[in-house]
Design an enzyme around this catalytic site. Structure first.
Site, short mmCIF file in Angstrom:
data_model
loop_
_atom_site.label_atom_id
_atom_site.label_comp_id
_atom_site.label_asym_id
_atom_site.label_seq_id
_atom_site.Cartn_x
_atom_site.Cartn_y
_atom_site.Cartn_z
N PHE A 8 -27.10 -6.34 17.94
CA PHE A 8 -26.48 -6.78 16.68
C PHE A 8 -24.99 -7.06 16.83
CE2 PHE A 8 -29.72 -3.48 15.69
CZ PHE A 8 -30.74 -4.35 15.33
N GLY A 47 -33.72 -7.90 22.36
CA GLY A 47 -34.83 -7.52 21.51
C GLY A 47 -35.30 -8.63 20.60
N ALA A 72 -30.66 -19.44 22.22
CA ALA A 72 -31.82 -20.35 22.28
C ALA A 72 -31.38 -21.76 22.63
CB ALA A 72 -32.57 -20.33 20.96
N GLU A 80 -28.39 -14.80 13.02
CA GLU A 80 -27.45 -14.49 11.93
C GLU A 80 -27.88 -15.02 10.59
OE1 GLU A 80 -24.85 -13.11 15.12
OE2 GLU A 80 -26.11 -14.87 15.02
#
Length: 739
Positions: free
Chosen positions: A242, A468, A511, A706
């Site tokens: 995070f 994760g 990504a 996000e």
């Protein structure tokens, strides 16, 4: 005929290892003759160490050493050596560098012993005497010392356009409100830890909890003056990040220091209490002033933010810039200032800046909707912008209208009665609220390597991380899709600083960034295969270029006539190739700079409030996201689900409480720091709005990490107002604020 994996749901390729326990995290590697370090934290917020007595600890059999500023080996002296790839301006914290205390829980010593339990006990015997100085940890009391932060890469400077103050004073309808958000600490499942393996040659392998193996490697090599051949950082698995692992944390420095000095393998792991000294979402005050005509058109927009930073670094995040990206207004004034406090440096936490900024903006827009009597969705549509007026560029794609529409339809927004306290279910007040969202669609540079062997197996490598979110899975899908191979024949290796370059995993850019590099390297492998296939005597692909073929089911096929094909195995045999290896880079192209690239969302929330108790339950959330091409709907949905739950925590539970008398955070564990649990989460629905974008990157994909959290807290806060008629402008909205 094409075997398509991109855009299809796929199980996590690392899922079995994680659920069976075979995955090894930073503190779980079984290393022979391992010794353990335990951190001694400071008990004051500001001052100096007068004396540090470790004699009692060192007298225990099995205690090897107690490192402190008095005996810590000399490391690099310049700020640049300690500045990692994403450090803010200033002087980065240097563990054990001096007697000066900069924040409470600062590490003042490291006890190393032959067992964790002994190290922990010995740490309790280290006696530290301090010369206390007056500390300042209150953001609001320190407003007079606020200053504009120094510029940071990736963070636009808040700007002024037109004369917002004059237009606001003249506006027919005015909203002027202050909003407060507390400091929030990351609470990942895996605490921070480092295991350093010292090899006989003196080379170090560092298993670290991090979101950037190469960032940590570069930091350690700079600080300790060693080469990249002498030190390797490995993080194959990470139990939640995070943003907390974007920068190297002090335990990795301490573990490497001890390993080098003792010439032993060392593990240092942090407790929840010790993690309070790590970066957190900064406490932030905001003022949003909206001036509008009676029909809801914005005439003035003022958004100011005040946030905390440390005394030694100038951390800032983009809190206010979103206001001028989400709505059209000719007269805008944005401002962001920071207050230096005697605390550790804040850091990026999921949707840094936007999580707070959009909470305030979207609550203010809701207040304007009630003031003008206009439906909140209609108000946003009347101020909709199809162009980025900050950069004066068109958006590469923007399906926010569809997000509003599809989310409202699925939620049943048309059944809402506008008046507060007008909806009830038994003894519970029912409220419906909504908010919009926006986040950057970044792409930066990355590299990837690929090896295709004669048995049809493909291995692709990049130093990317999987925190994760499913990175390993979608990279496997991209590689399999590009070369038309079965997904079980593709292996993606990551989390190793020795692999081809990749950025830290953050900002929702992995990504698009690493995925583009994986696609590029697989296309290079495909070009080599096609050249070989064309050279076969009587080849059905003679004269075909890369644009004329597709790869499917282990074959190279004519796009026009799939029956004209050469198998990959046949092409490799013809060329006498046992393996094909390629390396490729990918990054943003000049054409992209002509456009603004963002992800958008609309969030709808239902709450039920027990007025007698002040308790709030979030009973339904619908999130509609326009995120470009969705690479894996299964992992993508999981990303948004997790973000929504985190947003629920922002709205109702999360708060790092400071005792300003001590200058210390008092929410020291998960019994005190509340986060949503299973019983708090009910119906959540995720909609991916179709969005085609050929500009944002070669894959057409936008990040999702996000965008799922922005807008959630605002939608819940707006729903609570609709249910109760009480406008709470300070998060979290706890029952004491509603009673």
């Amino acid at each position: 005929m094409k075997t398509a994996f991109i855009g299809k749901p796929a199980n996590r390729v690392d899922g079995l290892a994680k659920v069976t326990g075979s995955a090894r995290y930073a503190a779980e590697h079984n290393i022979p003759n391992l010794v353990y370090g335990y951190v001694v934290p400071s008990t004051i917020a500001k001052g100096r160490i007068n004396s540090l007595d470790a004699s009692e600890a060192l007298g225990l059999p099995g205690v090897l050493q107690v490192f402190s500023h008095e005996n810590s080996p000399r490391s690099a002296q310049s700020d640049d050596a300690y500045r990692d790839d994403i450090a803010p301006p200033g002087s980065p914290f240097r563990p054990l560098a001096s007697a000066e205390i900069l924040f409470s829980t600062q590490p003042v010593a490291l006890v190393v012993a032959d067992s964790f339990e002994l190290a922990r006990h010995a740490a309790s015997l280290v006696r530290v005497e301090y010369a206390r100085e007056v500390h300042a940890t209150d953001l609001y009391a320190g407003r007079g010392r606020a200053h504009e932060p120094k510029p940071r890469e990736f963070i636009p400077t808040p700007h002024v356009r037109g004369d917002a103050d004059s237009r606001f004073a003249e506006a027919a309808v005015r909203i002027d409100a202050e909003y407060r958000g507390p400091a929030e600490h990351h609470q990942p499942m895996e605490p921070f830890a480092t295991t350093v393996v010292r090899h006989e040659s003196g080379r170090l392998t560092v298993y670290d909890k991090t979101q950037g193996a190469q960032n940590v490697r570069n930091y350690l090599c700079n600080v300790f003056g060693c080469s990249r051949q002498e030190l390797r950082v490995v993080t194959p698995y990470m139990g939640g990040g995070f943003g907390s692992g974007l920068r190297p944390q002090f335990q990795v420095f301490l573990a490497v220091l001890a390993a080098r000095e003792l010439k032993r393998s060392v593990r240092v792991s942090l407790t929840r209490l010790q993690m309070l000294g790590l970066p957190r979402r900064p406490a932030t005050w905001q003022r949003v002033a909206l001036g509008a005509s009676t029909d809801g058109k914005l005439k003035a927009l003022i958004h100011e933010a005040l946030a905390e930073t440390s005394r030694f670094e100038d951390y800032s995040e983009p809190v206010t810039i979103w206001s001028d990206l989400l709505y059209r207004c000719d007269d805008v004034r944005l401002a962001h200032r920071v207050v230096p406090l005697d605390l550790s440096s804040p850091g990026d936490m999921r949707a840094p800046g936007a999580a707070w900024g959009l909470y305030a903006l979207e609550c203010a827009m809701d207040e304007l909707a009630y003031e003008t009597g206009i439906d909140p969705i209609e108000l946003r549509l009347r101020n909709y912008t199809q162009r980025d007026h900050v950069e004066d560029k068109p958006f590469s794609s923007k399906e926010l209208r569809a997000c509003y529409q599809l989310g409202a339809e699925r939620f049943g927004w048309a059944r809402r009665t506008a008046r507060p306290r007008s909806m009830q279910e038994g003894e519970k007040l029912v409220g419906w609220g909504m908010a919009g969202g926006i986040w950057d669609a970044f792409q930066v540079g990355a590299q990837a390597n690929a090896v295709l062997t004669a048995d049809g197996r493909l291995t692709v490598n990049s130093a990317a991380m999987d925190i994760g979110t499913g990175t390993c899975t979608i990279m496997t899908q991209i590689a399999a899709d590009t070369l038309g191979l079965p997904i079980e024949k593709v292996t993606f290796t990551l989390g190793d600083s020795s692999l081809p370059d990749a950025p830290v995993e953050g900002g929702s850019w992995t990504a698009s960034t690493v995925g583009s590099a994986v696609r590029a390297v697989c296309m290079k492998v495909g070009d080599t295969l096609l050249r070989s296939a064309r050279e076969i005597a009587g080849s059905p692909l003679a004269g075909c270029g890369p644009q004329d073929v597709v790869f499917a089911e282990g074959n190279i096929c004519s796009r026009q006539d799939p029956s004209r094909a050469v198998s990959i195995a046949q092409a490799m045999r013809h060329a006498g190739l046992g393996a094909i290896e390629e390396t490729a880079s990918a990054g943003p192209l000049p054409e992209q700079e002509k456009y603004s690239r963002f992800t958008h969302s609309a969030v709808y929330a239902e709450v039920k409030v027990d007025e007698a108790l002040g308790s709030v339950r979030v009973t339904r959330v619908v999130s509609a996201v326009a995120g470009g091409r969705i690479l894996n709907p299964k992992t993508a949905r999981s990303q948004i689900l997790g973000s929504i739950v985190m947003g629920m925590g922002m709205a109702l539970e999360e708060e790092s409480v400071l005792d300003h008398r001590l200058g210390r955070f008092m929410t020291r564990n998960l019994a005190d720091y509340h986060v949503p649990v299973h019983a708090d989460v009910q119906g959540i629905e995720v909609i991916f709005v179709p969005e085609h974008d050929e500009i944002v990157n070669p894959l057409g994909a936008k990040g999702l990490g996000e965008i799922g959290i922005v807008g959630v807290a605002a939608a819940i806060a707006n729903a609570i107002f609709h249910a109760t008629g009480k406008r709470i402008r300070e998060l979290p909205i706890t029952l004491d604020k509603l009673l």
